[in-house]
Design an enzyme around this catalytic site. Structure first.
Site, short mmCIF file in Angstrom:
data_model
loop_
_atom_site.label_atom_id
_atom_site.label_comp_id
_atom_site.label_asym_id
_atom_site.label_seq_id
_atom_site.Cartn_x
_atom_site.Cartn_y
_atom_site.Cartn_z
N ARG A 92 -6.47 -3.46 -1.20
CA ARG A 92 -5.94 -4.01 0.18
C ARG A 92 -6.61 -3.33 1.55
O ARG A 92 -6.06 -3.47 2.21
CB ARG A 92 -4.44 -4.03 0.13
CG ARG A 92 -3.84 -4.80 -1.03
CD ARG A 92 -2.30 -4.60 -1.10
NE ARG A 92 -2.24 -3.10 -1.64
CZ ARG A 92 -1.00 -2.61 -2.19
NH1 ARG A 92 0.27 -3.45 -1.73
NH2 ARG A 92 -0.82 -1.56 -2.56
N CYS A 95 -9.07 4.98 0.09
CA CYS A 95 -8.45 4.75 -1.40
C CYS A 95 -8.98 3.76 -1.98
O CYS A 95 -9.56 2.59 -1.16
CB CYS A 95 -6.96 4.65 -1.14
SG CYS A 95 -5.86 4.20 -2.59
N HIS A 155 -3.38 5.44 3.38
CA HIS A 155 -2.59 3.98 3.55
C HIS A 155 -1.01 4.34 3.15
O HIS A 155 -0.85 4.99 2.08
CB HIS A 155 -3.10 2.87 2.98
CG HIS A 155 -3.17 2.78 1.54
ND1 HIS A 155 -2.22 1.87 0.92
CD2 HIS A 155 -3.83 3.39 0.69
CE1 HIS A 155 -2.73 1.96 -0.45
NE2 HIS A 155 -3.32 3.04 -0.84
N CYS A 177 0.77 3.98 -0.74
CA CYS A 177 -0.24 4.21 -1.61
C CYS A 177 0.52 4.54 -3.12
O CYS A 177 1.13 5.41 -3.08
CB CYS A 177 -1.07 5.59 -1.24
SG CYS A 177 -2.33 6.00 -2.23
N ASP A 231 -7.59 1.16 -3.40
CA ASP A 231 -6.82 0.11 -3.02
C ASP A 231 -7.34 -0.88 -2.75
O ASP A 231 -8.17 -1.08 -1.59
CB ASP A 231 -5.65 0.51 -2.47
CG ASP A 231 -4.31 -0.46 -2.39
OD1 ASP A 231 -4.69 -1.49 -2.26
OD2 ASP A 231 -3.25 -0.03 -2.76
CO CO Z 1 -3.69 4.02 -2.22
#
Ligand code: CO
Length: 214
Positions: A46, A42, A98, A101, A44
C-alpha cells in the site's frame, strides 16, 4: 490466473496511455536514469513510492524491505546506497515508514512469525533505545504510531552513520537524509523534520574520517 493475466494486460494499457501522452517517453528514459532521490521504504503493497509522490519512472531510485530498515550488514541495502549516492549522485535519501506497519506491530509483540522474526529483531533493538519514551505512552495505538516514527528516525541515523554518506557530505555537501511517515488512512505524508546533512548532527563516536593519502 486472473490476477496474473490482468497484470500483463495492465502493462499493455499503461504503455498505450503513456505513449498517447508522450510518444518519446521510453526513448527518453532508455538512454539514462538521473534520479535525484533514493527512497528507502517498506515493502507494504500500500506504500508505492512513485504513486504516493506523483512521480514518474526515472524520478526515484527505490529500495524497499520489511519496515524500511537500514541494517549495517545488509549488502542489498549497502549496494543500493553506494550506487545511488556515488554513481547516480542522488541529492536526497528519504526513509519513509508508514503508520499501521505490520513489521513494526509484530516487533512490539511476542508472538513467533517464522524467519521474519530475525529481521524484526532489529526493530526490537530500536524499541530498547526508546523504551522509556514509548512505555510512558498509555494508549497502545498512540505508542504504536510513535514507535513507527522513532523507527524511521533511527534508520535516518543509520543511513547517516555510513562512510558512504559521510564521504559524500565532505565531497559535495549531499545527500540530505530525511525521515517521513505515510498515513494509510489519509494518504498524506508527514515530514518528521529530522533531516541530517552534516557529521556535526551525529554523536562523535559515529563520525567517520577518511584516511588521508600520504
Ligand atoms: Co510496513
Amino acid at each position: 490466473m486472473q490476477v496474473y493475466n490482468s497484470l500483463l494486460e495492465g502493462n499493455r494499457l499503461w504503455v498505450k496511455e503513456t505513449l498517447d501522452k508522450n510518444p518519446d517517453f521510453f526513448k527518453n528514459l532508455v538512454a539514462q536514469q538521473t534520479p535525484e532521490v533514493l527512497w528507502i521504504g517498506c515493502s507494504d503493497s500500500r506504500v508505492p513510492a512513485n504513486e504516493i509522490t506523483r512521480t514518474q519512472p526515472g524520478d526515484i531510485f527505490v529500495h524497499r524491505n520489511i519496515a524500511n530498515m537500514v541494517v549495517h550488514s545488509d549488502m542489498n541495502l549497502l549496494s543500493v546506497l553506494d550506487y545511488s549516492v556515488n554513481i547516480l549522485k542522488v541529492k536526497h535519501v528519504i526513509v519513509c515508514g508508514h503508520y499501521g506497519c505490520g513489521g513494526v506491530k509484530a516487533a512490539m509483540g511476542n508472538g513467533q512469525n517464522g524467519l521474519v522474526d530475525n529481521w524484526l529483531r532489529h526493530i526490537k533493538d530500536v524499541y530498547r533505545i526508546y523504551s522509556h519514551e514509548l512505555e510512558e505512552i498509555q494508549d497502545e495505538q498512540a505508542r504504536f504510531e510513535r514507535f513507527v516514527e522513532l523507527n524511521v528516525i533511527e534508520q535516518v541515523f543509520n543511513v547517516s552513520k555510513t562512510s558512504i554518506i559521510q564521504n559524500n557530505w565532505k565531497d559535495r555537501n549531499y545527500p540530505i537524509i530525511h525521515g517521513w511517515v505515510y498515513s494509510l488512512e489519509t494518504g498524506l505524508i508527514k515530514d518528521l523534520n529530522v533531516s541530517i546533512q552534516n557529521q556535526q548532527d551525529l554523536p562523535p563516536i559515529f563520525r567517520s574520517i577518511r584516511a588521508s593519502v600520504v
